[in-house]
Scaffold this active site. Structure first.
Site, PDB file in Angstrom:
ATOM      1  N   GLY A   1       0.766  -1.252  -0.003  1.00 24.57           N
ATOM      2  CA  GLY A   1       0.079   0.015   0.161  1.00 24.57           C
ATOM      3  C   GLY A   1       0.953   1.152   0.093  1.00 24.57           C
ATOM      4  O   GLY A   1       0.666   2.135  -0.616  1.00 24.57           O
TER       5      GLY A   1
ATOM      6  N   HIS B   1      -5.346  -7.371   6.632  1.00 23.76           N
ATOM      7  CA  HIS B   1      -6.098  -6.583   5.966  1.00 23.76           C
ATOM      8  C   HIS B   1      -7.490  -7.381   5.482  1.00 23.76           C
ATOM      9  O   HIS B   1      -7.500  -8.369   5.527  1.00 23.76           O
ATOM     10  CB  HIS B   1      -5.510  -5.887   4.970  1.00 23.76           C
ATOM     11  CG  HIS B   1      -4.625  -4.569   5.589  1.00 23.76           C
ATOM     12  ND1 HIS B   1      -4.877  -3.507   5.133  1.00 23.76           N
ATOM     13  CD2 HIS B   1      -3.826  -4.493   6.284  1.00 23.76           C
ATOM     14  CE1 HIS B   1      -4.057  -2.647   5.768  1.00 23.76           C
ATOM     15  NE2 HIS B   1      -3.163  -3.257   6.466  1.00 23.76           N
TER      16      HIS B   1
END
Ligand code: PLP
Length: 383
Positions: free
Chosen positions: A55, A184
């Site tokens: 990310g 996540h």
């Protein structure tokens, strides 16, 4: 009962897919990455998706695009919320742009009044974060961006699957980033994704993640005189690629994503009911929009919070401060002397907040146990 912030979501099916990839001999970024990107874009109702190795790398490329595609100049200002992850902000600084920190609201997302206060003639963009699964106030932010001619980018690293007016996050700004880190909503172990509806950005992002290479881009037609178009470079870039191995895992995980989000949401609903009896503040979420990353609680004082954070281990419950707290208190940003609004709400989050685990392996029984344990500890603390 042991309750962990991250559980292993890799099952036999992902392991089989990874082994099949290893057996194929095609390890590096290739067809599996292509098909993972295609499926991810479809799932998010975005036109294009570009897979990267984290990310943070997704954010790095998006910040790079502010210069490469939108022509921002050194020193131009980019609005950021003060509660975010450090690598939302680092790439802005690393590209010689200036982050301007704003306060957050009770949903822990960019506060509109603070945002308006901090806009200056040098403000060119907003790097919005949707924190802990709850989308920011997208309508108002988009309206201000339109009025002030600001570029909107979304850091959705904690909010895969969150929606506003039925539209998934990542589709409001020019680009949106996602983290596929372990723990996540879905994982490729390490990984990230950028979504965009712009072909031009998609094309530039693919080159930027891979050495500034033109290979595979229609831009090659611009260089008709260059002798070897397979080894043509026309822009700066990085190597932030992922691999087929990670994509093989991602393709399996993507099939389970809707179910995982549903479980997280049911957990969050149960948590909100259960925690009421403790009379504590919690992150303000809209259950029709949120995708629930974790269960965030604000205690009455720092001392109370510190005691709970220290003591939850006795009950085998993992917990942590909220994201990285108010980034302005982190030594890295203090030493950089960044510009910011006053941030009273971010301070409350920093000094009085914790978050508890929520994931697809948590259930109502575990939530009851977490809330009851906090209740016991509060009684101990107040004795
Ligand atoms: C808001 C936010 N942005 C960016 C990142 C960075 O993602 P990664 O850990 O995949 O680099 C994270 C990490 O979880 C995050 O929470």
């Amino acid at each position: 009962m042991k309750i962990k912030l991250m559980e292993n979501a890799i099952s036999e099916e992902e392991i089989d897919a990874a082994i099949a990839c290893l057996r194929s001999g095609e390890y590096t970024q290739g067809k599996l990455v292509d098909s993972f990107e295609k499926r991810f874009a479809e799932w998010n109702n975005s036109k294009y998706a570009v897979m990267v190795n984290s990310g943070s790398s997704a954010n790095l490329l998006m910040a790079f695009m502010l210069k490469q595609k939108y022509g921002l100049k050194d020193g131009d200002e980019v609005i950021v919320p003060s509660v975010a992850w450090p690598t939302t902000v680092y790439p802005i600084i690393q590209h010689n742009l200036k982050p301007i920190f704003c306060d957050v609201d009770e949903s822990f997302n960019l506060d509109i009044a603070s945002f308006k206060r901090m806009i200056s003639p040098k403000t060119k963009a907003v790097f919005l974060v949707h924190l802990l699964g709850q989308p920011a106030k997208v309508d108002e932010i988009m309206k201000i961006c339109k009025e002030k001619n600001l570029i909107l980018m979304e850091d959705c690293c904690e909010s895969l699957g969150a929606t506003h007016n039925g539209i998934k996050v990542g589709n409001f700004g020019v680009m949106g980033s996602f983290s596929l880190y372990f723990g996540h909503h879905m994982t490729t172990i390490e990984g990230g994704m950028i979504v965009t509806d712009s072909f031009e950005l998609y094309d530039l992002l693919k080159s930027a993640r891979s050495h500034g290479w033109v290979r595979g881009s229609p831009r090659k037609d611009l260089y008709s005189n260059y002798e070897n178009k397979d080894f043509l470079f026309d822009m700066l870039g990085y190597n932030l690629r992922s691999t087929n191995l990670n994509a093989a895992i991602g393709l399996v995980q993507l099939k389970k994503l809707d179910e995982s989000i549903k479980i997280r949401l049911n957990n969050h609903r149960h948590f909100l009911n259960k925690i009421q009896k403790l009379n504590l503040k919690v992150q303000k979420v809209d259950l029709d929009e949120t995708t629930s990353f974790s269960l965030a609680v604000i205690f009455n004082t720092k001392e109370e919070r510190d005691y709970i954070l220290k003591s939850l281990g006795k009950y085998e419950i993992e917990s942590r401060p909220i994201v990285a707290g108010n980034l302005l208190h982190q030594p890295v940003f203090k030493s950089l002397k960044v510009k910011s609004d006053k941030t009273p709400m971010a301070d409350i989050i920093h000094y009085r907040g914790i978050y508890l685990p929520n994931n697809q392996f948590i259930n109502s029984e575990k939530i009851d146990y977490m809330v009851d344990s906090i209740g016991n500890l509060l009684q101990d603390f107040r004795k």
